[in-house]
Each structure stands twice: as C-alpha cells, then as structure tokens.
Design a protein around this motif. Structure first.
Motif, PDB file in Angstrom:
ATOM      1  N   SER A  85       0.838  -1.209   0.000  1.00 19.82           N
ATOM      2  CA  SER A  85       0.000   0.000   0.000  1.00 19.82           C
ATOM      3  C   SER A  85       0.871   1.257   0.000  1.00 19.82           C
ATOM      4  O   SER A  85       1.819   1.344   0.780  1.00 19.82           O
ATOM      5  CB  SER A  85      -0.909   0.024   1.233  1.00 19.82           C
ATOM      6  N   GLY A  86       0.550   2.192  -0.876  1.00 17.29           N
ATOM      7  CA  GLY A  86       1.175   3.514  -0.850  1.00 17.29           C
ATOM      8  C   GLY A  86       2.383   3.701  -1.742  1.00 17.29           C
ATOM      9  O   GLY A  86       2.824   4.842  -1.941  1.00 17.29           O
ATOM     10  N   LEU A  87       2.942   2.637  -2.298  1.00 14.72           N
ATOM     11  CA  LEU A  87       4.172   2.768  -3.083  1.00 14.72           C
ATOM     12  C   LEU A  87       3.985   3.616  -4.337  1.00 14.72           C
ATOM     13  O   LEU A  87       4.937   4.235  -4.825  1.00 14.72           O
ATOM     14  CB  LEU A  87       4.706   1.389  -3.482  1.00 14.72           C
ATOM     15  N   HIS A  88       2.770   3.667  -4.865  1.00 12.11           N
ATOM     16  CA  HIS A  88       2.525   4.419  -6.092  1.00 12.11           C
ATOM     17  C   HIS A  88       2.697   5.923  -5.899  1.00 12.11           C
ATOM     18  O   HIS A  88       2.826   6.659  -6.877  1.00 12.11           O
ATOM     19  CB  HIS A  88       1.115   4.122  -6.617  1.00 12.11           C
ATOM     20  N   LYS A  89       2.738   6.379  -4.635  1.00 12.94           N
ATOM     21  CA  LYS A  89       2.919   7.808  -4.376  1.00 12.94           C
ATOM     22  C   LYS A  89       4.318   8.149  -3.867  1.00 12.94           C
ATOM     23  O   LYS A  89       4.594   9.301  -3.531  1.00 12.94           O
ATOM     24  CB  LYS A  89       1.860   8.297  -3.385  1.00 12.94           C
ATOM     25  N   ALA A  90       5.200   7.178  -3.827  1.00 16.54           N
ATOM     26  CA  ALA A  90       6.582   7.444  -3.401  1.00 16.54           C
ATOM     27  C   ALA A  90       7.339   8.164  -4.507  1.00 16.54           C
ATOM     28  O   ALA A  90       7.205   7.838  -5.689  1.00 16.54           O
ATOM     29  CB  ALA A  90       7.284   6.144  -3.044  1.00 16.54           C
ATOM     30  N   ASP A  91       8.137   9.155  -4.145  1.00 12.52           N
ATOM     31  CA  ASP A  91       8.981   9.851  -5.121  1.00 12.52           C
ATOM     32  C   ASP A  91      10.119   8.954  -5.588  1.00 12.52           C
ATOM     33  O   ASP A  91      10.482   8.956  -6.761  1.00 12.52           O
ATOM     34  CB  ASP A  91       9.566  11.123  -4.504  1.00 12.52           C
ATOM     35  N   ILE A  92      10.694   8.221  -4.640  1.00 14.33           N
ATOM     36  CA  ILE A  92      11.820   7.339  -4.947  1.00 14.33           C
ATOM     37  C   ILE A  92      11.772   6.142  -4.012  1.00 14.33           C
ATOM     38  O   ILE A  92      11.433   6.283  -2.834  1.00 14.33           O
ATOM     39  CB  ILE A  92      13.166   8.097  -4.848  1.00 14.33           C
ATOM     40  N   VAL A  93      12.048   4.958  -4.547  1.00 13.40           N
ATOM     41  CA  VAL A  93      12.047   3.724  -3.769  1.00 13.40           C
ATOM     42  C   VAL A  93      13.401   3.029  -3.947  1.00 13.40           C
ATOM     43  O   VAL A  93      13.899   2.915  -5.072  1.00 13.40           O
ATOM     44  CB  VAL A  93      10.921   2.773  -4.205  1.00 13.40           C
ATOM     45  N   TYR A  94      13.976   2.593  -2.827  1.00 12.78           N
ATOM     46  CA  TYR A  94      15.215   1.822  -2.849  1.00 12.78           C
ATOM     47  C   TYR A  94      14.890   0.371  -2.526  1.00 12.78           C
ATOM     48  O   TYR A  94      14.294   0.086  -1.477  1.00 12.78           O
ATOM     49  CB  TYR A  94      16.213   2.373  -1.828  1.00 12.78           C
ATOM     50  N   GLU A  95      15.266  -0.528  -3.405  1.00 15.57           N
ATOM     51  CA  GLU A  95      15.082  -1.961  -3.169  1.00 15.57           C
ATOM     52  C   GLU A  95      16.445  -2.570  -2.864  1.00 15.57           C
ATOM     53  O   GLU A  95      17.359  -2.505  -3.696  1.00 15.57           O
ATOM     54  CB  GLU A  95      14.450  -2.634  -4.385  1.00 15.57           C
TER      55      GLU A  95
END
Length: 348
Positions: A85-95
């Motif tokens: 939930s909510g990842l679609h609104k993240a500016d940047i994601v680190y995996e």
C-alpha cells in the motif's frame, strides 16, 4: 453646372474614394511588420502550463510553495506482503537485500502523501543511512542491533512500530504477522508534530533533464529490464513508449497499489552495484554505500552504463565525473551486489 458635367464630377469622386480605400487595405501593415515597427516581439501562444515551483525529488512542477519534510518508510516486500500500500505515491524507492535473497523497500515520500503505507517492516542500518540522505523522518517496525544503535543515538527522528503496535501502527486482519503492520500518513504527521519533529524543510533537489533533453536521450534499446535477486524476487520493468514510463513486475505479477490497483510507473530505473558482505549468523549484511561503483540507468526505453557516487548521504548517478540528470518523475533504485551487476541484470 449641367447634368452631364455633374455626372462626370460625381463619377470621378467615386473613383477617387474607392482608390483611397483600396490603398489603405493594401498598405495595412502585417502583424510581423507591426511588431517590427513597435519594437515588440511577437510570441506564439504556449498552452503548456508553467509552474512557480518544482518538487525536489521528482522535478515535477507545482504552484504551491511546499517545503514538506521527506518521510521514509520501511516496506515489507515478502511474497506474503504483496501487493503493498502507498508505493505508487513514493517519489523514490530503494530496493535492497535484507537477509538471504529477501529484499525490502525504502519508500521516500515528499511530493505526495498516500492514505496508508505498508506492510511496515524492521530497520537495517543501511536503510537508515539511505533515509538520512534526505534527512527524512524514518518509519519502521523493529530493528537490527546496528540499526537500533543508530536510531537510539538521538540524532534521527523516527517512529518505531514496536512502541506503537495497535495505536499508530494497525494490524490488518487480511494478513498474518509480521506482514500486517500498517500506518497512515495522518498518524505519521500527528505523532511527528507531537514529538516536535521538524515538518517543514528545504530539501536539496536531484538534477533533472529539461523537456528537449528528455527526447534526446541516447543509449542502447531497453524496453524490457530484468533484475534478479532470487526465485521469489525476479524484478521486471516493461517500457511504455506512449507514456515514457516503466511498469514494474515481480515474478511476472504487476506491482500495483493494494487499495486502488494503481500501477507503479517509473520514469527512471537505476541499478546500482555495491559491495555486500554477510556479517553474522543471521545473514545480516554490511553494504558499502560510500565507495561508488558501476551502475546502469534506464530512461525512455534506453540504457546507459554509468557510475554512481556517494554525495551527502545520497546515491548519485554520474558519467565522466558529471552528475547524470533524471527524467522528471518517479525513480526506483535497485541495489545489487557488485558481482551481480553483470549476470543478474539484463535488458533488451
């Protein structure tokens, strides 16, 4: 005057009047000539919106003078936790790898605020360091010994689900622990204000391409990209040429928001090779985020083999010593062991 002379005089007057009108119409200056005569440059109408401000982590325009502090949330990426939930609104994601072949996600929010985020998972020290690059409020549920040492030092603003389980953090009944801890953005802001965390902050911006530079990106074709961490963590990106974005998939299942089913769409995919070292019997790692190394940047359906450097806590893409700008929009960063950058990353 006789009638004949009167007729001739009227006819001549009519001819002269018509000639004068015709002369005025043919001698009327054009718009361009008028512009030159007045010294005012004629400009074409530009229907594209112009914004007063730019979000620092996406390069997107806004008319609001926003200086909201970044929030970084540890998000569970186990198969049992998907879709999140909510990842679609993240500016940047680190995996990044946690233990074994399991990855977790550090989602950084600033330009948008999702209603709910999760499942929230426990901290590792390198995720904390990535968060510190944005001076973000760090949200997690649990911690490793090294992360605990960092987060209890008094230098980092954070909220730990271990102390708010059932209050700020809610357990969802549609999943089993430890894959069911969620928090709302409203609760993050309320508790941050209560703890007197700074909520307004100027954030250093990434470098972004201009519109004409985006269309001029060069590189090898990369309409499909694969980053493999293990059997349950085979990540695929598929390029949409009409929108200029990559869609994300894990084991061929599209990454979407759980509540809205909005897909993850990314203007930038950055794959970074960093040295990984297992440091204890539990399989915890030390990841070198300071020394720099090789990287691959995917934008506009093309790939660029570049490098990365550590700058003020952030991973910055560089080529020939200069920063490589992002396309305005959202970014996903896949950190992989440096030795895996060749065999476990491919594109075509």
């Amino acid at each position: 005057m006789n009638k004949k002379r009167l007729f001739v005089a009227c006819f001549v007057a009519l001819i002269l009047m018509l000639s004068a009108c015709s002369s005025k119409e043919t001698s009327k200056p054009s718009d361009d000539a008028a512009s030159k005569d007045t010294g005012i440059e004629k400009k074409e109408v530009d229907d594209k919106p112009r914004f007063a401000y730019t979000f620092p982590l996406t390069g997107k325009g806004t008319d609001e003078a926003l200086a909201s502090r970044a929030v970084a949330v540890m998000v569970n990426n186990a198969p049992e936790a998907r879709p999140q939930s909510g990842l679609h609104k993240a500016d940047i994601v680190y995996e990044v790898l946690a233990e074994g072949k399991i990855t977790r996600l550090l989602a950084v929010f600033q330009s948008e605020e999702p209603d709910v985020i999760g499942p929230v998972r426990s901290a590792r020290d390198y995720y904390v360091r990535l968060s510190n690059g944005f001076d973000a409020i760090y949200i997690h549920h649990g911690w490793s010994p090294s992360a605990k040492s960092m987060l209890t030092s008094g230098n980092i603003d954070s909220l730990n689900g271990l102390y708010y389980d059932g209050t700020l953090f809610k357990r969802a009944n549609f999943r089993k622990a430890p894959h069911n801890s969620y928090i709302t953005y409203e609760n993050i802001l309320k508790e941050s204000e209560k703890k007197k965390f700074e909520l307004q902050q100027e954030i250093p911006a990434f470098s972004f391409l201009k519109e004409d530079e985006v269309t001029a990106i060069e590189g090898d074709p990369a309409s499909t990209v694969t980053v493999s961490y293990g059997d349950h963590y085979k990540v695929h990106y598929r390029y949409q040429s009409k929108k200029g974005t990559y869609l994300r998939y894990v084991n061929n299942e599209q990454t979407v928001d759980r509540e809205t089913e909005i897909p993850i769409e990314l203007e930038n995919v950055l794959v970074v090779g960093a040295n990984h070292q297992v440091i204890d019997s539990a399989g915890r790692r030390n990841i070198n985020l300071e020394s720099g190394g090789d990287a691959i940047l995917f934008q506009q359906g093309k790939s660029q083999e570049i490098n990365w450097k550590h700058e003020k806590g952030r991973i910055i893409p560089v080529k020939d010593g200069a920063e490589v700008p992002f396309v305005p929009g959202k970014t996903w960063v896949n950190l992989v062991p440096a030795s895996d950058l060749g065999p476990n990353v491919s594109w075509e």
